[in-house]
Enzyme design. Structure first.
Site, PDB file in Angstrom:
ATOM      1  N   HIS A 157     -11.371  -4.229   8.156  1.00 35.55           N
ATOM      2  CA  HIS A 157      -9.964  -4.589   8.042  1.00 35.55           C
ATOM      3  C   HIS A 157      -9.842  -6.072   7.690  1.00 35.55           C
ATOM      4  O   HIS A 157     -10.688  -6.602   6.974  1.00 35.55           O
ATOM      5  CB  HIS A 157      -9.225  -4.208   9.322  1.00 35.55           C
TER       6      HIS A 157
ATOM      7  N   TYR B 105       0.876  -1.176   0.000  1.00 34.83           N
ATOM      8  CA  TYR B 105       0.000   0.000   0.000  1.00 34.83           C
ATOM      9  C   TYR B 105       0.914   1.227   0.000  1.00 34.83           C
ATOM     10  O   TYR B 105       1.669   1.444   0.940  1.00 34.83           O
ATOM     11  CB  TYR B 105      -0.920   0.002   1.222  1.00 34.83           C
TER      12      TYR B 105
ATOM     13  N   HIS C 133      -4.104  -2.853  -8.115  1.00 34.14           N
ATOM     14  CA  HIS C 133      -5.310  -3.567  -7.694  1.00 34.14           C
ATOM     15  C   HIS C 133      -6.444  -2.621  -7.345  1.00 34.14           C
ATOM     16  O   HIS C 133      -7.563  -2.778  -7.810  1.00 34.14           O
ATOM     17  CB  HIS C 133      -4.994  -4.465  -6.502  1.00 34.14           C
ATOM     18  N   HIS C 134      -6.192  -1.634  -6.490  1.00 35.99           N
ATOM     19  CA  HIS C 134      -7.190  -0.603  -6.242  1.00 35.99           C
ATOM     20  C   HIS C 134      -6.518   0.666  -5.733  1.00 35.99           C
ATOM     21  O   HIS C 134      -5.367   0.635  -5.279  1.00 35.99           O
ATOM     22  CB  HIS C 134      -8.310  -1.079  -5.285  1.00 35.99           C
TER      23      HIS C 134
ATOM     24  N   MET D  84     -12.746  -2.647  11.941  1.00 36.91           N
ATOM     25  CA  MET D  84     -13.713  -1.596  11.657  1.00 36.91           C
ATOM     26  C   MET D  84     -14.954  -2.225  11.039  1.00 36.91           C
ATOM     27  O   MET D  84     -14.915  -3.349  10.540  1.00 36.91           O
ATOM     28  CB  MET D  84     -13.130  -0.557  10.689  1.00 36.91           C
TER      29      MET D  84
ATOM     30  N   HIS E 147     -16.417  -1.117   4.235  1.00 33.31           N
ATOM     31  CA  HIS E 147     -15.027  -1.150   4.718  1.00 33.31           C
ATOM     32  C   HIS E 147     -14.907  -1.928   6.021  1.00 33.31           C
ATOM     33  O   HIS E 147     -15.660  -1.703   6.969  1.00 33.31           O
ATOM     34  CB  HIS E 147     -14.516   0.281   4.935  1.00 33.31           C
TER      35      HIS E 147
END
Length: 639
Positions: A433, A249, A281-282, A506, A431
């Site tokens: 984790h 990331y 990927h994103h 989360m 969203h």
């Protein structure tokens, strides 16, 4: 004789075989009358194929029969294109295999496993080639399905590779088949490099295989035209040297143009460095909190210890893209505000590089292109957080394969903060984790579930994007929004608590809506006092040494619990019955006036019925031990 540039497909109806002819085979048709009949027959079959493909063109404004496209493998030698027909409840797939040897395995499974997978397989024994619907059992052994639901439409060669076109219903009512539904789909693929004499002898663990995540059921909506004064802003990675590791990331801080006035973002799209289509990927673009006059410039891994702490305050989502996503358009009556005195000039770009081959020496300048207009639209778009507060009082016990937590946006908050006409949700980003496996948000009115805002039963933290809703959802004052997340902690030894860390958890739904209101966060957590009663009870029951003193940190208290089925069930009961602390927050991060502690949980009196599929109303009884309808594809040697 050399092969023609494009080998045609022929179907012999009597034998249920599909024959791919080469130029040499065509020269064997000596009888003129037979040639005439075959010409008429194959012309009719071509028309049928064209009609089948045309039925899938509704989702594309430009008439492209396959508007959605992703690379399947890291090198880009396998490409999947598809389209969706909602009236027929079918997905039409087209696989492009650039270097086909002895076959290809394509399929879907719950989390991308090769076991218990729903498969379409093209294979060759070195002389003849076949296509069939198959499935794998819990040990990974392949079986041909007695009910052949993958229907082959066309197969042909072209200069760029081998094309295979087939379709399948969303649901087949076959227990061995995967249910294609809204949300993430884990696609699996494998390349067959050797002849396959029998599928029973095929060992998927020895096949060159991989995984790709996509959203197959894209919404069939038309895109509004862009205004004539639209401008663009590219937020791009600065020629990043992609690390030679599987997952990275990358975070990068950039700025808006100097003294940029208020504009409206009306569209955005991805910008991918050529050659890196299978690597990126994103991506997400965040705006930083406006209370900070400066944000340190940074370009590096998001998990680096060298990353400035202030980057954690760059969490206001402006744009998000993931593999397979097309351009994102705002409704023509709304736009997302950017620039102006109330807006931070600092943006954070986050790019997820998926590099399973651990390639080195790759450089990337991918990012997102924002389209904005100075001509403000009727409504400002807003982004609201639903779900759970980022707090350790919400926790998941270890060794759980299915543990659900729910965050509430209660009637009192929407009645306080929403305008009389309500708000209109047009997009959503779910969203969690690492342990999140499913997320859903439901709209309740007078205790009844009235609409699903968004649902993903195969959620992956590695595939997060802003998704347009199939239809706009209107939330009125007094409505309730429930956001539930399911977690799997089978590989964890301690409780996983809520929080900002990647190993914490989360449960969030970022809803995109208009008109913008002052309500920026509508989330909940269990009442702290009731949680302390849980720890005290477990202390007495297990004779645990759980400190209930005020200075004890909640994560330490959870770490001291003796986790067994009873302590887990009691925690479930606590979360599903105890009062909550409600965070009904304004954009200033302060709560709306009122008493928000120890609020009662909303009650669901009526649930939405499950969707109905065609196979449930037209299903015909299948005979026992029905032989599979395998299709033969004749070629010379390799496919």
């Amino acid at each position: 004789m050399a092969k023609s540039g494009r080998e045609k497909v022929q179907v012999t109806k009597k034998t249920h075989f599909l024959r791919m002819q080469t130029g040499g085979e065509r020269s064997c048709l000596q009888n003129y009358r037979l040639r005439e009949l075959l010409s008429i027959y194959f012309t009719m079959m071509a028309v049928v194929v064209v009609m089948l493909l045309a039925s899938f063109q509704g989702a594309s404004p430009r008439g492209d029969p396959f508007p959605f496209r992703v690379p399947l493998d890291p090198l880009g030698t396998l490409e999947l294109s598809w389209n969706v027909s909602y009236p027929q409840q079918e997905v039409c797939f087209q696989l492009l295999v650039k270097e086909l040897h002895f076959g290809i395995v394509f399929g879907m499974s719950d989390r991308g496993e090769l076991e218990n997978a729903d498969l379409a397989i093209l294979w060759s024994d070195g002389h003849k080639s076949y296509f069939g619907d198959a499935w794998s059992d819990a040990q990974g052994h392949i079986r041909l399905d007695s009910k052949q639901d993958y229907q082959l439409l066309e197969a042909h060669r072209a200069p760029e590779g081998f094309y295979l076109t087939f379709k399948r219903p969303f649901s087949t009512c076959d227990p061995n088949d995967y249910l294609i539904e809204d949300g993430t789909v884990h696609l699996i693929y494998g390349v067959l490099d050797k002849p396959v004499t029998s599928l029973l002898a095929l060992n998927l663990s020895l096949v060159n295989r991989g995984l790709q995540r996509v959203q197959l059921l894209k919404p069939n909506i038309s895109n509004p035209e862009l205004p004539p004064d639209v401008q663009t802003l590219e937020v791009l990675a600065p020629n990043v040297s992609v690390p030679g590791q599987e997952t990275t990331y990358w975070c990068y801080i950039t700025e808006l143009p100097e003294n940029m006035p208020k504009n409206h973002i009306v569209m955005y799209e991805s910008v991918i460095t050529p050659g890196n289509e299978a690597l990126v990927h994103h991506m997400e673009v965040f705006q930083c909190a406006p209370q900070f006059d400066s944000i340190p410039h940074y370009s590096g891994p998001c998990d680096s210890k060298m990353k400035p702490q202030r980057l954690n305050y760059c969490r206001h989502v402006l744009a998000a893209w993931a593999l397979g996503a097309k351009a994102f358009y705002y409704p023509e009556e709304a736009g997302l505000a950017i620039g102006g005195p109330d807006s931070s000039k600092y943006l954070r770009l986050e790019v997820h590089y998926h590099n399973p081959l651990q390639l080195k020496g790759r450089f990337d300048s991918s990012g997102i292109r924002l389209f904005y207009t100075p001509t403000l639209r009727k409504y400002d778009g807003g982004i609201m957080e639903l779900g759970l507060v980022y707090t350790p009082v919400m926790a998941i016990p270890p060794h759980e394969d299915h543990f659900e937590l729910t965050g509430y946006c209660i009637e009192k908050c929407t009645a306080t903060a929403l305008p009389p006409g309500g708000i209109h949700i047009f997009a959503s980003q779910l969203h969690t984790h690492l342990t999140g496996t499913a997320v859903r948000t439901m709209l309740l009115r007078d205790g009844r579930e009235v609409e699903t805002v968004n649902v993903d039963n195969h959620f992956s933290t590695h595939f997060q994007e802003i998704r347009m809703l199939k239809k706009m959802v209107t939330v009125l004052p007094g409505d309730v929004l429930l956001t539930s997340c399911t977690y799997n902690t089978q590989d964890r030894e301690k409780a996983t608590v809520g929080g900002f860390g990647i190993l914490e958890e989360m449960c969030v739904n970022y809803i995109h809506y208009y008109p913008r209101t002052e309500l920026e966060l509508c989330k909940s957590a269990v009442d702290y006092g009731y949680l302390q009663k849980y720890f005290a009870f477990m202390n007495r029951f297990h004779d645990d040494e759980i400190c209930s003193c005020p200075q004890a940190a909640v994560p330490e208290q959870f770490a001291a619990v003796s986790w067994d089925p009873f302590s887990k069930d009691v925690l479930r009961a606590l979360y599903s019955t105890s009062p909550i602390s409600m965070h009904c927050n304004q954009s200033s991060a302060t709560r709306f006036p009122g008493d928000w502690e120890r609020q009662s949980l909303p009650q669901v009196t009526t649930s939405l019925p499950k969707p109905k599929y065609k196979c449930e109303t037209t299903r015909e009884p299948q005979p026992q031990h029905q032989p599979p309808a395998v299709i033969e594809v004749r070629t010379r040697g390799r496919l």
